[in-house]
Design a protein around this motif. Sequence first.
Motif, mmCIF file in Angstrom:
data_model
loop_
_atom_site.group_PDB
_atom_site.id
_atom_site.type_symbol
_atom_site.label_atom_id
_atom_site.label_comp_id
_atom_site.label_asym_id
_atom_site.label_seq_id
_atom_site.Cartn_x
_atom_site.Cartn_y
_atom_site.Cartn_z
ATOM 1 N N HIS A 108 23.011 89.848 30.704
ATOM 2 C CA HIS A 108 24.297 90.402 31.145
ATOM 3 C C HIS A 108 25.330 90.365 30.022
ATOM 4 O O HIS A 108 26.114 91.297 29.874
ATOM 5 C CB HIS A 108 24.819 89.646 32.370
ATOM 6 C CG HIS A 108 24.252 90.140 33.656
ATOM 7 N ND1 HIS A 108 22.964 89.871 34.059
ATOM 8 C CD2 HIS A 108 24.796 90.904 34.633
ATOM 9 C CE1 HIS A 108 22.746 90.441 35.223
ATOM 10 N NE2 HIS A 108 23.833 91.063 35.601
ATOM 11 N N GLU B 37 24.450 93.148 27.655
ATOM 12 C CA GLU B 37 24.761 94.435 28.296
ATOM 13 C C GLU B 37 26.263 94.714 28.255
ATOM 14 O O GLU B 37 26.687 95.854 28.122
ATOM 15 C CB GLU B 37 24.260 94.427 29.737
ATOM 16 C CG GLU B 37 24.455 95.722 30.469
ATOM 17 C CD GLU B 37 23.588 96.873 29.965
ATOM 18 O OE1 GLU B 37 24.015 98.043 30.117
ATOM 19 O OE2 GLU B 37 22.501 96.622 29.411
ATOM 20 N N ILE C 121 28.961 88.091 37.824
ATOM 21 C CA ILE C 121 27.722 87.728 38.514
ATOM 22 C C ILE C 121 28.106 86.894 39.720
ATOM 23 O O ILE C 121 28.730 85.845 39.591
ATOM 24 C CB ILE C 121 26.771 86.933 37.590
ATOM 25 C CG1 ILE C 121 26.372 87.773 36.382
ATOM 26 C CG2 ILE C 121 25.542 86.467 38.369
ATOM 27 C CD1 ILE C 121 25.576 87.004 35.337
#
Length: 69
Positions: free
Chosen positions: A13, A16, A59
């Motif tokens: 993550h 990304e 998240i």
Amino acid sequence: MNDFNLGTLIKDHRKEAGLTQLELANLAGVGKTTVFDIEKNKETIRFNNLLAVLKVLNIKVEFISPLNK
């Protein structure tokens, strides 16, 4: 057996999002070593630091108790 790897999830993550470990650490208000340790699945991570990193990366964490039926 569960093969879930929180450190890898966070690292993926972070990448990304185009963030370095230092940038993520600064955004989360933790040290760079903390992000490194989280990504390496160290067991000495403070829970509040982990939550701060997860929040920056958007998240969501859900805790489900087996006691609630």
